[in-house]
Scaffold this motif. Structure first.
Motif, PDB file in Angstrom:
ATOM      1  N   ILE A  36       0.864  -1.186   0.000  1.00 43.14           N
ATOM      2  CA  ILE A  36       0.000   0.000   0.000  1.00 43.14           C
ATOM      3  C   ILE A  36       0.898   1.232   0.000  1.00 43.14           C
ATOM      4  O   ILE A  36       1.822   1.334   0.808  1.00 43.14           O
ATOM      5  CB  ILE A  36      -0.934   0.017   1.226  1.00 43.14           C
ATOM      6  N   GLY A  37       0.611   2.161  -0.896  1.00 45.33           N
ATOM      7  CA  GLY A  37       1.405   3.378  -0.982  1.00 45.33           C
ATOM      8  C   GLY A  37       0.993   4.411   0.055  1.00 45.33           C
ATOM      9  O   GLY A  37      -0.181   4.540   0.386  1.00 45.33           O
ATOM     10  N   ARG A  38       1.965   5.151   0.540  1.00 45.98           N
ATOM     11  CA  ARG A  38       1.704   6.219   1.506  1.00 45.98           C
ATOM     12  C   ARG A  38       0.777   7.272   0.907  1.00 45.98           C
ATOM     13  O   ARG A  38      -0.113   7.775   1.571  1.00 45.98           O
ATOM     14  CB  ARG A  38       3.035   6.838   1.950  1.00 45.98           C
ATOM     15  N   SER A  39       0.949   7.577  -0.375  1.00 51.16           N
ATOM     16  CA  SER A  39       0.163   8.635  -1.010  1.00 51.16           C
ATOM     17  C   SER A  39      -1.321   8.292  -1.099  1.00 51.16           C
ATOM     18  O   SER A  39      -2.154   9.185  -1.166  1.00 51.16           O
ATOM     19  CB  SER A  39       0.703   8.941  -2.402  1.00 51.16           C
ATOM     20  N   GLU A  40      -1.674   7.017  -1.087  1.00 48.29           N
ATOM     21  CA  GLU A  40      -3.081   6.628  -1.158  1.00 48.29           C
ATOM     22  C   GLU A  40      -3.711   6.402   0.219  1.00 48.29           C
ATOM     23  O   GLU A  40      -4.898   6.130   0.323  1.00 48.29           O
ATOM     24  CB  GLU A  40      -3.242   5.375  -2.029  1.00 48.29           C
ATOM     25  N   THR A  41      -2.916   6.548   1.278  1.00 49.85           N
ATOM     26  CA  THR A  41      -3.373   6.251   2.642  1.00 49.85           C
ATOM     27  C   THR A  41      -3.700   7.524   3.403  1.00 49.85           C
ATOM     28  O   THR A  41      -2.867   8.425   3.506  1.00 49.85           O
ATOM     29  CB  THR A  41      -2.296   5.452   3.401  1.00 49.85           C
ATOM     30  N   ARG A  42      -4.923   7.592   3.938  1.00 51.96           N
ATOM     31  CA  ARG A  42      -5.339   8.741   4.738  1.00 51.96           C
ATOM     32  C   ARG A  42      -5.028   8.560   6.211  1.00 51.96           C
ATOM     33  O   ARG A  42      -4.658   9.497   6.902  1.00 51.96           O
ATOM     34  CB  ARG A  42      -6.839   9.011   4.558  1.00 51.96           C
ATOM     35  N   VAL A  43      -5.186   7.341   6.737  1.00 53.19           N
ATOM     36  CA  VAL A  43      -4.938   7.110   8.158  1.00 53.19           C
ATOM     37  C   VAL A  43      -4.662   5.630   8.402  1.00 53.19           C
ATOM     38  O   VAL A  43      -5.148   4.765   7.674  1.00 53.19           O
ATOM     39  CB  VAL A  43      -6.127   7.608   9.034  1.00 53.19           C
ATOM     40  N   VAL A  44      -3.868   5.354   9.445  1.00 51.40           N
ATOM     41  CA  VAL A  44      -3.518   3.999   9.863  1.00 51.40           C
ATOM     42  C   VAL A  44      -3.848   3.886  11.347  1.00 51.40           C
ATOM     43  O   VAL A  44      -3.606   4.812  12.118  1.00 51.40           O
ATOM     44  CB  VAL A  44      -2.008   3.717   9.644  1.00 51.40           C
ATOM     45  N   PHE A  45      -4.391   2.733  11.752  1.00 44.08           N
ATOM     46  CA  PHE A  45      -4.698   2.505  13.167  1.00 44.08           C
ATOM     47  C   PHE A  45      -4.833   1.013  13.423  1.00 44.08           C
ATOM     48  O   PHE A  45      -4.853   0.207  12.496  1.00 44.08           O
ATOM     49  CB  PHE A  45      -5.987   3.238  13.590  1.00 44.08           C
ATOM     50  N   VAL A  46      -4.904   0.657  14.696  1.00 49.23           N
ATOM     51  CA  VAL A  46      -5.146  -0.721  15.088  1.00 49.23           C
ATOM     52  C   VAL A  46      -6.568  -0.804  15.625  1.00 49.23           C
ATOM     53  O   VAL A  46      -6.981   0.017  16.452  1.00 49.23           O
ATOM     54  CB  VAL A  46      -4.128  -1.192  16.146  1.00 49.23           C
ATOM     55  N   ASP A  47      -7.312  -1.801  15.137  1.00 58.51           N
ATOM     56  CA  ASP A  47      -8.681  -2.055  15.580  1.00 58.51           C
ATOM     57  C   ASP A  47      -8.697  -3.470  16.161  1.00 58.51           C
ATOM     58  O   ASP A  47      -8.693  -4.439  15.407  1.00 58.51           O
ATOM     59  CB  ASP A  47      -9.649  -1.928  14.401  1.00 58.51           C
TER      60      ASP A  47
END
Length: 160
Positions: A36-47
């Motif tokens: 997954i590219g950084r430019s296409e990612t809005r947010v990262v988290f653990v669920d």
């Protein structure tokens, strides 16, 4: 060569690896690998035990179950400039799925029914496949035990 942190842990059945740098994240479980590219990612988290990456449309780019420590994941992603959230920013938007509930796109209710059957029968691969199909309808799904909760992506929301 991917510069950055590589974290490894033994999951219940397969080895899980997460590699992250300033431009991409690679998620690997067994022989399956996603990038997954950084430019296409809005947010990262653990669920719970899932590492989740959301895109600009609030869609799930990836949801990977693992036993990797959340604090180590947060540190790795933050050190490389990824937008990290301590929790799902859309947690309050999820609604519990019950058959026939209004508000879903046409066809999504049937997919959620099939997915519920897969969850109850412990057919994890089928449930993951149906999650992907629901994503094409703009439906994001999260599970609590064998209960499904859903929300719509930005583009699937009704106007207004």
């Amino acid at each position: 060569m991917l510069a950055g942190l590589v974290i490894g842990a033994i999951g219940t059945a397969e080895r899980v690896r997460v590699a992250v740098d300033g431009t991409r994240a690679r998620l690997r479980r067994g022989s399956t690998e996603r990038e997954i590219g950084r430019s296409e990612t809005r947010v990262v988290f653990v669920d719970g035990k899932d590492l989740v990456l959301l895109g600009a449309d609030e869609n799930e780019l990836a949801r990977q179950t693992s036993d990797l420590p959340a604090d180590r994941l947060a540190k790795a992603f933050r050190e490389h400039g990824w937008p990290w959230a301590e929790a799902d920013p859309h947690r309050e938007a999820y609604r519990r799925w019950v058959p026939g509930l209004p508000g879903l796109p046409a066809g999504a209710d049937a997919l959620l029914r099939a997915r519920q059957e897969a969850l109850e029968a412990d057919r994890g691969d089928e449930a993951r496949e149906l999650r992907t199909e629901l994503g094409r309808y703009g439906v994001v799904v999260r599970d609590e035990g064998k209960r499904q909760y859903w929300r719509l992506t930005r583009s699937a929301l009704p106007p207004g």
